[in-house]
Design a protein around this motif. Structure first.
Motif, PDB file in Angstrom:
ATOM      1  N   SER A  19      30.514  24.907  38.810  1.00  0.00           N
ATOM      2  CA  SER A  19      30.884  25.220  40.359  1.00  0.00           C
ATOM      3  C   SER A  19      29.591  26.028  40.862  1.00  0.00           C
ATOM      4  N   PHE A  20      29.899  26.263  41.970  1.00  0.00           N
ATOM      5  CA  PHE A  20      28.904  27.197  42.875  1.00  0.00           C
ATOM      6  C   PHE A  20      29.440  28.573  42.439  1.00  0.00           C
ATOM      7  N   ALA A  21      28.310  29.538  42.608  1.00  0.00           N
ATOM      8  CA  ALA A  21      28.732  31.066  42.312  1.00  0.00           C
ATOM      9  C   ALA A  21      29.738  31.458  42.877  1.00  0.00           C
ATOM     10  N   ALA A  22      30.142  31.225  44.061  1.00  0.00           N
ATOM     11  CA  ALA A  22      31.446  31.741  44.751  1.00  0.00           C
ATOM     12  C   ALA A  22      32.557  31.314  44.269  1.00  0.00           C
ATOM     13  N   ASP A  23      32.721  30.446  43.198  1.00  0.00           N
ATOM     14  CA  ASP A  23      33.896  29.928  42.631  1.00  0.00           C
ATOM     15  C   ASP A  23      33.932  30.791  41.363  1.00  0.00           C
ATOM     16  N   ILE A  24      35.326  31.022  40.620  1.00  0.00           N
ATOM     17  CA  ILE A  24      35.651  31.545  39.281  1.00  0.00           C
ATOM     18  C   ILE A  24      35.391  30.555  38.274  1.00  0.00           C
ATOM     19  N   ASN A  25      34.570  30.645  37.172  1.00  0.00           N
ATOM     20  CA  ASN A  25      34.801  29.597  36.077  1.00  0.00           C
ATOM     21  C   ASN A  25      35.381  30.319  35.038  1.00  0.00           C
ATOM     22  N   VAL A  26      36.702  29.557  34.539  1.00  0.00           N
ATOM     23  CA  VAL A  26      37.359  30.104  33.662  1.00  0.00           C
ATOM     24  C   VAL A  26      37.117  29.276  32.130  1.00  0.00           C
ATOM     25  N   GLY A  27      36.625  29.768  31.206  1.00  0.00           N
ATOM     26  CA  GLY A  27      36.543  28.754  29.932  1.00  0.00           C
ATOM     27  C   GLY A  27      37.595  28.906  29.359  1.00  0.00           C
ATOM     28  N   VAL A  28      38.007  27.912  28.791  1.00  0.00           N
ATOM     29  CA  VAL A  28      39.429  27.711  27.845  1.00  0.00           C
ATOM     30  C   VAL A  28      39.029  27.045  26.610  1.00  0.00           C
ATOM     31  N   GLY A  50      48.066  27.419  35.903  1.00  0.00           N
ATOM     32  CA  GLY A  50      47.485  28.376  36.152  1.00  0.00           C
ATOM     33  C   GLY A  50      46.778  28.469  37.898  1.00  0.00           C
ATOM     34  N   PRO A  51      46.565  29.215  38.483  1.00  0.00           N
ATOM     35  CA  PRO A  51      46.296  29.249  39.904  1.00  0.00           C
ATOM     36  C   PRO A  51      45.099  28.434  40.213  1.00  0.00           C
ATOM     37  N   ALA A  52      45.139  27.574  41.358  1.00  0.00           N
ATOM     38  CA  ALA A  52      43.994  26.838  41.862  1.00  0.00           C
ATOM     39  C   ALA A  52      43.039  27.672  42.599  1.00  0.00           C
ATOM     40  N   GLU A  53      43.520  28.893  43.155  1.00  0.00           N
ATOM     41  CA  GLU A  53      42.519  29.782  44.309  1.00  0.00           C
ATOM     42  C   GLU A  53      43.304  31.202  43.984  1.00  0.00           C
ATOM     43  N   ILE A  54      42.416  32.139  43.826  1.00  0.00           N
ATOM     44  CA  ILE A  54      42.890  33.422  43.960  1.00  0.00           C
ATOM     45  C   ILE A  54      41.978  34.302  44.828  1.00  0.00           C
ATOM     46  N   ALA A  55      42.592  34.734  45.776  1.00  0.00           N
ATOM     47  CA  ALA A  55      41.892  35.720  46.601  1.00  0.00           C
ATOM     48  C   ALA A  55      40.795  35.153  47.474  1.00  0.00           C
ATOM     49  N   GLY A  56      41.105  33.575  47.740  1.00  0.00           N
ATOM     50  CA  GLY A  56      40.274  32.799  48.446  1.00  0.00           C
ATOM     51  C   GLY A  56      39.006  32.266  47.902  1.00  0.00           C
ATOM     52  N   LYS A  57      38.908  32.383  46.394  1.00  0.00           N
ATOM     53  CA  LYS A  57      38.242  31.909  45.419  1.00  0.00           C
ATOM     54  C   LYS A  57      38.627  30.586  44.631  1.00  0.00           C
ATOM     55  N   ALA A 310      48.232  34.448  30.053  1.00  0.00           N
ATOM     56  CA  ALA A 310      46.847  34.943  30.172  1.00  0.00           C
ATOM     57  C   ALA A 310      46.238  34.549  31.483  1.00  0.00           C
ATOM     58  N   LEU A 311      46.899  33.277  32.191  1.00  0.00           N
ATOM     59  CA  LEU A 311      46.417  33.155  33.702  1.00  0.00           C
ATOM     60  C   LEU A 311      47.086  33.825  34.622  1.00  0.00           C
ATOM     61  N   ILE A 312      48.175  34.506  34.282  1.00  0.00           N
ATOM     62  CA  ILE A 312      49.084  35.520  35.401  1.00  0.00           C
ATOM     63  C   ILE A 312      48.145  36.764  35.298  1.00  0.00           C
ATOM     64  N   LEU A 313      47.464  37.157  33.927  1.00  0.00           N
ATOM     65  CA  LEU A 313      46.732  38.330  34.008  1.00  0.00           C
ATOM     66  C   LEU A 313      45.481  38.151  34.756  1.00  0.00           C
ATOM     67  N   LEU A 314      44.812  37.092  34.703  1.00  0.00           N
ATOM     68  CA  LEU A 314      43.686  36.505  35.476  1.00  0.00           C
ATOM     69  C   LEU A 314      44.041  36.856  37.095  1.00  0.00           C
ATOM     70  N   GLU A 315      45.124  36.239  37.267  1.00  0.00           N
ATOM     71  CA  GLU A 315      45.424  36.341  38.750  1.00  0.00           C
ATOM     72  C   GLU A 315      45.743  37.728  39.232  1.00  0.00           C
ATOM     73  N   GLN A 316      46.079  38.751  38.476  1.00  0.00           N
ATOM     74  CA  GLN A 316      46.282  40.219  38.835  1.00  0.00           C
ATOM     75  C   GLN A 316      44.995  40.874  38.647  1.00  0.00           C
ATOM     76  N   ALA A 317      43.961  40.429  37.988  1.00  0.00           N
ATOM     77  CA  ALA A 317      42.833  40.933  37.884  1.00  0.00           C
ATOM     78  C   ALA A 317      41.530  40.767  38.916  1.00  0.00           C
ATOM     79  N   VAL A 318      41.674  39.568  39.236  1.00  0.00           N
ATOM     80  CA  VAL A 318      40.541  38.922  40.120  1.00  0.00           C
ATOM     81  C   VAL A 318      40.471  39.726  41.440  1.00  0.00           C
ATOM     82  N   PRO A 319      41.638  40.080  42.159  1.00  0.00           N
ATOM     83  CA  PRO A 319      41.054  40.927  43.404  1.00  0.00           C
ATOM     84  C   PRO A 319      40.623  42.203  43.146  1.00  0.00           C
ATOM     85  N   ALA A 320      40.602  42.857  42.278  1.00  0.00           N
ATOM     86  CA  ALA A 320      40.140  44.063  41.749  1.00  0.00           C
ATOM     87  C   ALA A 320      38.519  43.894  41.717  1.00  0.00           C
ATOM     88  N   ALA A 321      38.370  43.018  40.760  1.00  0.00           N
ATOM     89  CA  ALA A 321      36.926  42.538  40.351  1.00  0.00           C
ATOM     90  C   ALA A 321      36.304  42.114  41.330  1.00  0.00           C
TER      91      ALA A 321
END
Length: 382
Positions: A19-28, A50-57, A310-321
Motif C-alpha cells: 500500500s501507500f504509506a498512508a495505509d497501515i500494513n499488517v504482516g501476518v 480484523g478491521p478494514a479501517e482504523i481512524a480513517g486509515k 491481536a487485531l483487537i489490540l491493534l484497533e485499540q493502539a492505532v489512534p494513539a500511534a
C-alpha cells in the motif's frame, strides 16, 4: 497468488498489493503448512474479523506461511518488511518461529504480537523483548487450576504423559514444579510423538506406577490417544488435560470416554458456562457468535481467539500511534509499541488484557478457570 519466498515460505494470500504509506500494513505470519498447520489455519480464520479501517486509515493484511519452520518465519518477516514496510507483525504460530523472529523484529524496531504460548518470548521485558507481545496464557496459568483441583481431590501420586517435543518438555518442568509445591509425587513421566498411533507401552508403565491421576500434556486429536488407551487398560483414576485438549477432534475421538476430564478452560471455548460477572464474557460470546457464524457450529477454538484478539489490540493502539507518526515510519512503529504496552482493561475472546512496561503477556490467571468435559461440551466447573 502463489510464489516462493527464498525457497522456504509461500505467499498464502495478499488482500491487496503493497500500500501507500498512508495505509497501515499488517504482516501476518502463520503456519499454513507443516506440523502446526491445523493451529495456523485456525489462527488465520481468526484474522478474518480484523478491521478494514482504523481512524480513517485503510488496513492492509499481508499473509505469509512460516511452514512450521523457524527459518521460513525469519525469511517471511524480512520479506514483508523490506518489500511492504509492515508496521506490525502478528505471529508467528510456533514457539521456535516466534523466537527466531525476535532478532529481525528488534533490528527493524517492529512491534510483534506472537501467537505462541511460551512466557520466555516476552519475559523479562528487556531492550529486545520490549518489541514483543503475546495474546496467550502461560503454562503456569494452565497448571494452576489443575493442580488446585488435584490437591483438593486428595491426589497424592500423579503420572504425566505428553508430547516428546518442546510442548511436552515445558509441561514436564511445570508439572515437576507444581507437584513439589502441592505435595504430590510425580511417579511417571512418559513421552510420545504427535504422529504415534499407539501409546500402549507408555500406558502400561503408567498403570504399573499406580498413580491416583494422569495428566495428558498434548493437544487436539493426538491428546485423545492416551486417554482412550488408559481407559482400555482399566485405569479408573482422574484424568487431566492441558488447554490444547479443547482444540480439534479430541471430543469427537474420545466420545463418552472423554467425559469427566478436567482442563484449564478459556472463555474463547466455554464462555457460555462462565459466570455472568466474568469481565470478558460478553467479548468472548461475541467472538464465538461471529466465528461460528462464519466457520460453523462448534468451530470456536483458542488459537483463532489469539489471532482475533491481536487485531483487537491493534484497533485499540492505532489512534494513539497516529499522534506520533505516519504509517510506514519508525515513529509510527514506536508509537504502536508504546500504545500496546499501555493498554489496560481490553476485553477479548481469551480474557482481559492489561499490558505494562514489565508485562507483555497481558493475560493473567483470570483468563483460565477449571473446566470439564460434560456430555461432549466444555463447561466451567463452579
Amino acid at each position: 497468488m502463489l510464489r516462493s519466498v527464498l525457497g522456504v515460505c509461500v505467499v498464502v494470500q495478499l488482500f491487496a498489493a503493497p500500500s501507500f504509506a498512508a495505509d497501515i500494513n499488517v504482516g501476518v505470519i502463520l503456519s499454513a503448512t507443516g506440523p502446526a498447520a491445523a493451529i495456523g489455519n485456525a489462527e488465520r480464520n481468526g484474522t478474518a474479523f480484523g478491521p478494514a479501517e482504523i481512524a480513517g486509515k485503510k488496513i492492509i493484511y499481508l499473509f505469509l506461511d512460516e511452514a512450521s519452520d523457524s527459518t521460513a518465519a525469519v525469511s517471511a518477516l524480512r520479506k514483508l518488511f523490506q518489500e511492504s514496510k509492515i508496521d506490525i507483525l502478528v505471529g508467528p504460530t510456533t514457539t521456535p518461529g516466534s523466537f527466531a523472529a525476535i532478532d529481525p523484529a528488534v533490528e527493524y524496531k517492529l512491534p510483534m504480537i506472537s501467537l505462541a504460548p511460551v512466557n520466555a518470548l516476552v519475559a523479562p521485558v528487556d531492550e529486545r523483548r520490549r518489541w514483543i507481545f503475546k495474546t496467550t496464557t502461560n503454562d503456569d496459568h494452565e497448571a494452576t487450576p489443575l493442580f488446585a483441583n488435584m490437591k483438593h481431590s486428595g491426589v497424592k501420586k500423579l503420572a504425566l504423559i505428553g508430547f516428546g517435543d518442546s510442548y511436552g518438555d515445558a509441561w514436564s518442568k511445570v508439572s515437576a514444579d507444581m507437584c513439589a509445591a502441592s505435595g504430590i509425587e510425580l511417579v511417571a513421566n512418559e513421552k510420545f510423538a504427535r504422529t504415534d498411533t499407539t501409546v500402549v507401552g507408555q500406558v502400561l508403565k503408567i498403570i504399573a506406577a499406580d498413580p491416583d491421576a494422569v495428566l495428558i500434556a498434548a493437544s487436539g486429536a493426538p491428546a485423545a490417544l492416551p486417554l482412550l488407551q488408559l481407559r482400555e487398560k482399566g485405569f479408573a483414576g482422574q484424568i487431566y488435560g492441558t488447554l490444547g485438549a479443547t482444540f480439534g477432534d479430541f471430543r469427537k475421538l474420545t466420545g463418552a470416554q472423554g467425559d469427566g476430564i478436567f482442563v484449564p478452560l478459556s472463555p474463547a471455548v466455554g464462555a457460555a458456562s462462565f459466570p455472568d460477572d466474568y469481565p470478558a464474557k460478553r467479548a468472548a460470546l461475541e467472538f464465538i457468535q461471529r466465528y461460528e457464524g462464519k466457520f460453523g457450529p462448534a468451530s470456536r477454538n483458542i488459537f483463532a481467539g489469539s489471532a482475533y484478539d491481536a487485531l483487537i489490540l491493534l484497533e485499540q493502539a492505532v489512534p494513539a500511534a497516529l499522534k506520533v507518526g505516519e504509517p510506514g515510519t519508525a515513529e509510527f512503529r514506536e508509537g504502536l509499541r508504546t500504545a500496546i504496552e499501555s493498554l489496560k482493561g481490553v476485553a477479548g475472546s481469551r480474557g482481559v488484557y492489561n499490558y505494562g512496561p514489565n508485562d507483555h503477556t497481558g493475560l493473567d490467571q483470570s483468563a483460565l478457570t477449571l473446566g470439564k468435559l460434560e456430555k461432549g461440551e466444555w463447561v466451567a466447573v463452579r
